[in-house]
Motif scaffolding. Sequence first.
Motif, PDB file in Angstrom:
ATOM      1  N   TYR A 203      34.276  32.794  49.112  1.00  0.00           N
ATOM      2  CA  TYR A 203      34.839  32.491  47.678  1.00  0.00           C
ATOM      3  C   TYR A 203      33.370  32.972  47.231  1.00  0.00           C
ATOM      4  CZ  TYR A 203      39.794  32.549  49.096  1.00  0.00           C
ATOM      5  OH  TYR A 203      40.486  32.477  50.360  1.00  0.00           O
TER       6      TYR A 203
ATOM      7  N   GLU B 186      43.732  26.384  54.386  1.00  0.00           N
ATOM      8  CA  GLU B 186      41.969  26.996  54.569  1.00  0.00           C
ATOM      9  C   GLU B 186      40.926  26.226  54.347  1.00  0.00           C
ATOM     10  OE1 GLU B 186      40.941  31.036  52.435  1.00  0.00           O
ATOM     11  OE2 GLU B 186      41.547  29.666  51.860  1.00  0.00           O
TER      12      GLU B 186
ATOM     13  N   LYS C  38      37.470  38.414  52.999  1.00  0.00           N
ATOM     14  CA  LYS C  38      39.372  38.112  53.356  1.00  0.00           C
ATOM     15  C   LYS C  38      39.605  37.431  54.863  1.00  0.00           C
ATOM     16  CE  LYS C  38      42.309  36.161  50.944  1.00  0.00           C
ATOM     17  NZ  LYS C  38      42.633  34.654  50.792  1.00  0.00           N
TER      18      LYS C  38
ATOM     19  N   ALA D 129      37.349  36.355  45.833  1.00  0.00           N
ATOM     20  CA  ALA D 129      37.198  36.202  46.544  1.00  0.00           C
ATOM     21  C   ALA D 129      36.455  37.583  47.484  1.00  0.00           C
ATOM     22  CB  ALA D 129      38.950  36.346  47.667  1.00  0.00           C
TER      23      ALA D 129
ATOM     24  N   SER E  26      37.099  33.635  55.427  1.00  0.00           N
ATOM     25  CA  SER E  26      37.029  33.925  54.132  1.00  0.00           C
ATOM     26  C   SER E  26      35.133  33.775  53.236  1.00  0.00           C
ATOM     27  CB  SER E  26      38.468  33.974  53.361  1.00  0.00           C
ATOM     28  OG  SER E  26      39.360  34.419  53.911  1.00  0.00           O
TER      29      SER E  26
END
Length: 362
Positions: free
Chosen positions: A311, A283, A255, A252, A309
Amino acid sequence: MVSFNIGCLKPNSLGGTDEEAASSEQNPDSTPEMTLTLTLDDKAPIDPNDPDYVPPANFSKGRRASVSAEPLSMEDDITHDRVIHPKTDEQRKRLQSAVKDILIFKSLDQEQREYVLDAMFEKKVQEGDRVIELGDSGDYFYVVDSGKLDCFIMQNGEEKKVFTYDNCGAFGELALMYGTPRAATIVALGECVLWALDRTTFRQLVLVTTMKKREMYEKFLNDIPMLQELESYERMNLSDALVTKQFSEGEAIIKQGDEAEAFFIIEKGTCVVKVKDTHTNEEVEVNKLQSGEYFGELALIQQKPRAASVYALTDVACAVLDVKAFERLLGPCVDIMSRNQEIYEKQLTDLFGEVSLEDLRR
């Protein structure tokens, strides 16, 4: 050969207060001209109107000084002629901890960082030892591992204490960068452990590596459409402020709901943007981002928590700009980045129906 005003290389840009920067406070009106001659592949312009500009210390008002430092080539690889001072695992960990908050070390890639750490050696000093002396030539750059040291300058013919290093910090860089005598005296208040880096390695690190970093980022930033709003010198200042951070696949990067501390530009790799479904709290993927794309701007502009978020879908390298530098350097781009809110909210509406970024921040 190219000459530039080295006064624009900021004395306290190394991540901690140094003794020469403290000296400059005693003569704030002094803006001496210094010329450093380097062998470079290309010109690297420096903005003399930078609001963070701090002139070199240890020069009297109105005096002109010309310093011709040892020529360095941009083709020089600091991993050549490697200097290695053996260290135990315990020493290595202490050294890594001591340098982690010093800015010049943050800009190095892994290979360069290991080279510099190898070249540093431990130096123990006792109470009353004068680690560097005002007026002496500079041979080493020092990082404080443990202990306290006082910094003294001369004022009205007497030594005056201006700073105390307390188990952290770095000093001694300006005499190495500018080829000038030491501008202050550093005295140990008790037993201290320092890490020292020799002059040649330090100059290669600061000058060659910094110039290569600037050149790399300028080329990268020139290809980002949003940044075309910036003048060339503004992109140069931006390139100096960026720090590369590596993220592993699945990690991540930001966030949803966190406070915003930085802006990210993807150098290489792919990222995935996800938000929590307001009904299921699961998510959901809303976008993928590739090299040259950016994220994290709206939370900084609006000074609100993250609305999504992000990633690392693969191993990713990002050029990261902290919030203070973002506000100072990217002002001309704020209007363009603000327009992205409409795009983001349309993506959310397509996925979840009527929902806003504010809903995701709650």
